[in-house]
Design a protein around this motif. Structure first.
Motif, mmCIF file in Angstrom:
data_model
loop_
_atom_site.group_PDB
_atom_site.id
_atom_site.type_symbol
_atom_site.label_atom_id
_atom_site.label_comp_id
_atom_site.label_asym_id
_atom_site.label_seq_id
_atom_site.Cartn_x
_atom_site.Cartn_y
_atom_site.Cartn_z
ATOM 1 N N THR A 215 0.805 -1.228 0.000
ATOM 2 C CA THR A 215 0.000 0.000 0.000
ATOM 3 C C THR A 215 0.837 1.278 0.000
ATOM 4 O O THR A 215 0.591 2.159 -0.816
ATOM 5 C CB THR A 215 -0.983 -0.011 1.186
ATOM 6 N N LEU B 70 2.268 2.078 -3.418
ATOM 7 C CA LEU B 70 1.312 2.418 -4.475
ATOM 8 C C LEU B 70 0.803 3.845 -4.361
ATOM 9 O O LEU B 70 0.153 4.340 -5.274
ATOM 10 C CB LEU B 70 0.117 1.457 -4.430
ATOM 11 N N GLU B 71 1.110 4.483 -3.255
ATOM 12 C CA GLU B 71 0.579 5.825 -3.027
ATOM 13 C C GLU B 71 1.065 6.827 -4.073
ATOM 14 O O GLU B 71 0.269 7.593 -4.616
ATOM 15 C CB GLU B 71 0.968 6.295 -1.627
ATOM 16 N N ALA C 49 -2.147 6.219 -6.475
ATOM 17 C CA ALA C 49 -3.161 6.963 -5.731
ATOM 18 C C ALA C 49 -3.095 8.462 -5.998
ATOM 19 O O ALA C 49 -4.130 9.104 -6.187
ATOM 20 C CB ALA C 49 -3.024 6.694 -4.232
ATOM 21 N N ARG C 50 -1.904 9.016 -6.023
ATOM 22 C CA ARG C 50 -1.783 10.465 -6.230
ATOM 23 C C ARG C 50 -2.276 10.898 -7.611
ATOM 24 O O ARG C 50 -3.069 11.849 -7.709
ATOM 25 C CB ARG C 50 -0.342 10.911 -5.984
ATOM 26 N N LEU D 119 -5.026 9.917 1.001
ATOM 27 C CA LEU D 119 -4.284 9.252 -0.074
ATOM 28 C C LEU D 119 -3.909 7.826 0.297
ATOM 29 O O LEU D 119 -3.959 6.927 -0.542
ATOM 30 C CB LEU D 119 -3.028 10.039 -0.429
ATOM 31 N N ARG D 120 -3.535 7.590 1.549
ATOM 32 C CA ARG D 120 -3.181 6.235 1.979
ATOM 33 C C ARG D 120 -4.400 5.319 1.898
ATOM 34 O O ARG D 120 -4.297 4.162 1.520
ATOM 35 C CB ARG D 120 -2.608 6.278 3.389
ATOM 36 N N SER E 249 -4.958 4.533 -1.688
ATOM 37 C CA SER E 249 -3.938 3.570 -2.086
ATOM 38 C C SER E 249 -4.293 2.163 -1.614
ATOM 39 O O SER E 249 -4.130 1.180 -2.344
ATOM 40 C CB SER E 249 -2.584 4.000 -1.520
#
Length: 93
Positions: A14, A17-18, A22-23, A40-41, A44
Motif C-alpha cells: 500500500t 502504491l501511493e 493513488a496520487r 491518499l493512503r 492507495s
C-alpha cells in the motif's frame, strides 16, 4: 490460502502504491471529488485491495474474509512486528 497471501502482499504494498497510483488518481478526480492528503493512503489501500481482488478472481482463490484479514495484516504488518518485538524484548530484560 493463496488469496490470503495475495491480500497480505497487497496490504504491505500500500505505501508503495501511493505515489504512482493513488496520487495521479486523486489529481484526476480533483475537480469532481476532493481528496485530502490524509486520504491518499486510504485510496492507495483501496486500489491495492481491488488489485488483490482481481488477482484472486483470476486464480480462483480466496474469500472476502481472507482478503479483508490479509489486507489488514499486510497493512499493519510492520507495526505488529515491532509490537511483538517489544513484547519479546521486554520479557528478556
Amino acid at each position: 490460502m493463496f488469496g490470503f497471501l495475495i491480500a497480505v502482499a497487497a496490504g504491505a504494498a500500500t505505501p508503495m502504491l501511493e505515489g504512482p497510483l493513488a496520487r495521479p488518481l486523486a489529481q484526476a478526480m480533483g475537480d469532481n471529488v476532493e481528496i485530502a492528503d490524509g486520504e491518499l493512503r486510504t485510496l492507495s489501500f483501496m486500489i491495492a485491495m481491488i488489485i488483490a481482488g482481481i488477482l484472486c478472481a483470476l486464480f480462483s482463490s480466496g474469500s472476502a474474509l481472507g482478503l479483508a484479514v490479509g489486507g489488514a495484516l499486510g497493512y499493519f504488518g510492520m507495526r505488529l512486528l515491532r509490537w511483538l518485538q517489544r513484547i519479546v524484548e521486554g520479557k528478556r530484560t
